[in-house]
Scaffold this active site. Structure first.
Site, PDB file in Angstrom:
ATOM      1  N   TYR A   1       0.811  -1.215   0.000  1.00  0.00           N
ATOM      2  CA  TYR A   1       0.000   0.000   0.000  1.00  0.00           C
ATOM      3  C   TYR A   1       0.848   1.272   0.000  1.00  0.00           C
ATOM      4  CZ  TYR A   1      -0.101  -0.237   5.288  1.00  0.00           C
ATOM      5  OH  TYR A   1       0.165  -0.310   6.628  1.00  0.00           O
ATOM      6  N   GLU A   2       0.202   2.354  -0.384  1.00  0.00           N
ATOM      7  CA  GLU A   2       0.857   3.655  -0.630  1.00  0.00           C
ATOM      8  C   GLU A   2       1.925   3.557  -1.713  1.00  0.00           C
ATOM      9  OE1 GLU A   2      -0.909   5.709   0.591  1.00  0.00           O
ATOM     10  OE2 GLU A   2      -1.753   4.681   2.316  1.00  0.00           O
TER      11      GLU A   2
END
Length: 502
Positions: free
Chosen positions: A437-438
């Site tokens: 994620y990110e």
């Protein structure tokens, strides 16, 4: 499975490597004296170790759950977050004018590490709220700042980041969520967002969603994306919360790790339109969202460091207690496994990687403080470029490091590491999301090369190489076999970097 913050190590890095004394001299950082910082970290360690850390394993076994549009968080989370907000921990690095403590990012960084080491699932609500605060501070209107910042910084409300849609993951040019301008200047938002961390929960009075969407006449691709502030509960002019907005959680995900963190599917506008306000200007949403994204990427790097340190601490404790086999010297009976060479090798590797990643992140935080507080514009600009260059490295390397360290943490436990009740497996499972994620690790690499290195002809990269070369010269001049060996290692690394940058 307890956690004890390594305050001595943290303070050493802050003072000797990240330059806390220099940061303390900057305008706006005068309160960050050594005594104050030490006191802040000690109190944060007490809160994280005593309140949050005990929730980590139980919340993995009895995680947050969804029912009829509502999310009930894991037992203890609601009370812990209330204490977190009341103690001012959400506002450590945020401006005093909106209720924050106004301390440098360098001081907030070990606090964030400790929170993530205590419970990654719990810490995620603070991570996303920090990103929302940064976005409103940077691009929000005066009205948005006045209405939303104080409750976010105090922990009364929380924030989210809404990028991903079923057809638009890393490719945000495919975003289809719509925002239609109304006569009063507000917008009605329609669409579906997925993978929204803490998109629905019971820990705060309100949730402020930062949402990427397109206006009807927006250009195609990423150039046509705008950013909108859409609260779960509408906010009255006096700042009080009002009626429920048309944004609803239709489910939460069942995940490999971070099970206690509710990852929501949010539906906007099924009952007439979710009311939101534009952040900044139309069609500049991706630019503003990257303010949140950069803050989150740095924070995810700290997640890797905190989680890896928790795994290391648990592995050391187990290795000291677990008695198995004689040592190589032929002891009379079995010894604790910390005496066995392969276990010692793994533990030393785990510790070395955690300490190296911590040093990188803390130095990055100090550079960020220089970029925002130094009185000279040229120095601010140079440090901002350096900080932005380091963010994908901090995020990418620290999270990949966490994969390795938590894997070795399981290995140190042997067969017991494969048993959930020891808690070691939870760290391994939780760590997997960090490289995803990110922005995946590959996306961090693309950012580092394509945006951060090519855009300035490698100027920042070359400046870092020059610093490495200067350090090598100092090591050689100091004499001694150990320092010479370090210089040789640096020479191999810097030569490889020079070849790539050139």
């Amino acid at each position: 499975m307890s956690y004890k913050a390594p305050l001595k190590d943290m303070l050493f890095v802050m003072n000797e490597l990240a330059g806390l004394g220099t940061i303390n001299l900057l305008p706006g950082c005068e309160d960050a004296t050594f005594d104050t910082v030490e006191a802040v970290l000690e109190e944060n360690a007490k809160f994280c170790g005593g309140v949050v850390a005990p929730l980590n394993w139980p919340s993995d076994k009895a995680p947050s759950f969804w029912h009829d549009g509502h999310v009930t968080t894991a037992p203890g989370f609601k009370e812990a977050f209330k204490s977190f907000g009341e103690a001012g921990w959400q506002g450590v690095q945020h401006p005093g004018e909106f209720g924050g403590q106004g301390l440098p990012k360098l001081v907030a960084t070990p606090c964030i590490e400790m929170l993530n080491a205590s419970s990654l699932s719990f810490a995620l609500v603070a991570l996303l709220t920090d990103g929302a605060i940064e976005a409103v501070l940077t691009a929000g209107s005066s009205q948005q700042k006045a209405r939303f910042l104080e409750p976010l910084i105090s922990g009364k409300w929380t924030g989210t980041m809404n990028l991903t849609e079923p057809q638009a993951g890393s490719d945000l040019s495919a975003v289809r969520t719509r925002a239609v301008l109304q006569g009063d200047g507000s917008y009605k938002v329609f669409g579906t967002k997925i993978y929204i961390t803490y998109g629905e929960h019971d820990m705060a009075e309100n949730i402020i969603h930062l949402v990427l969407a397109r206006t009807p006449d927006a250009p195609a691709g990423v150039k046509g994306i705008s950013l909108f502030l859409v609260p779960k509960l509408l906010v009255n002019e006096d700042g009080s919360v009002g009626a429920r907005n048309d944004v609803h959680c239709v489910s939460i995900e069942h995940k490999l790790g971070i099970k206690a963190s509710p990852t929501a599917v949010l539906q906007f506008g099924d009952h007439g339109g979710a009311i939101g306000t534009l952040v900044g200007e139309e069609n500049r949403g991706l630019e503003y969202m990257f303010i949140m994204m950069n803050a989150a990427r740095f924070g995810v790097g700290l997640q890797g460091i905190g989680l890896a340190d928790r795994s290391y601490q648990q592995a050391v404790a187990f290795a000291k207690d677990r008695v198995q086999s004689r040592d190589l010297a032929g002891s009379a009976g079995p010894v604790s496994i910390i005496h066995h060479p392969d276990v010692r090798r793994m533990l030393m590797s785990m510790r070395a990687h955690v300490e190296a990643a911590r040093a990188l992140a803390y130095v990055g935080a100090g550079i960020c403080d220089l970029a925002h507080h130094h009185p000279e514009a040229a120095i601010r600009a140079a440090n901002l470029a350096l900080y932005e260059y380091l963010v994908p490295i901090i995020k990418g390397w620290s999270t990949e490091m966490a994969q390795d360290v938590t894997r070795d943490g399981v290995q140190v436990h042997g067969g017991m590491g494969f048993i959930e009740e020891t808690g070691s497996a939870q760290h391994f499972r939780d760590a997997k999301i960090l490289t995803i994620y990110e922005g995946t690790t590959a996306i961090q690499a693309n950012d580092l090369i394509g945006r951060k290195t090519v855009r300035d002809g490698g100027a920042v990269a070359k400046s870092l190489i020059a610093e490495v070369r200067a350090t090598q010269a100092q090591l050689r001049a100091a004499g001694g076999a150990d320092l010479a060996a370090i210089a040789r290692q640096l020479d191999d690394g810097s030569a490889a970097l020079e070849a790539v940058v050139e």
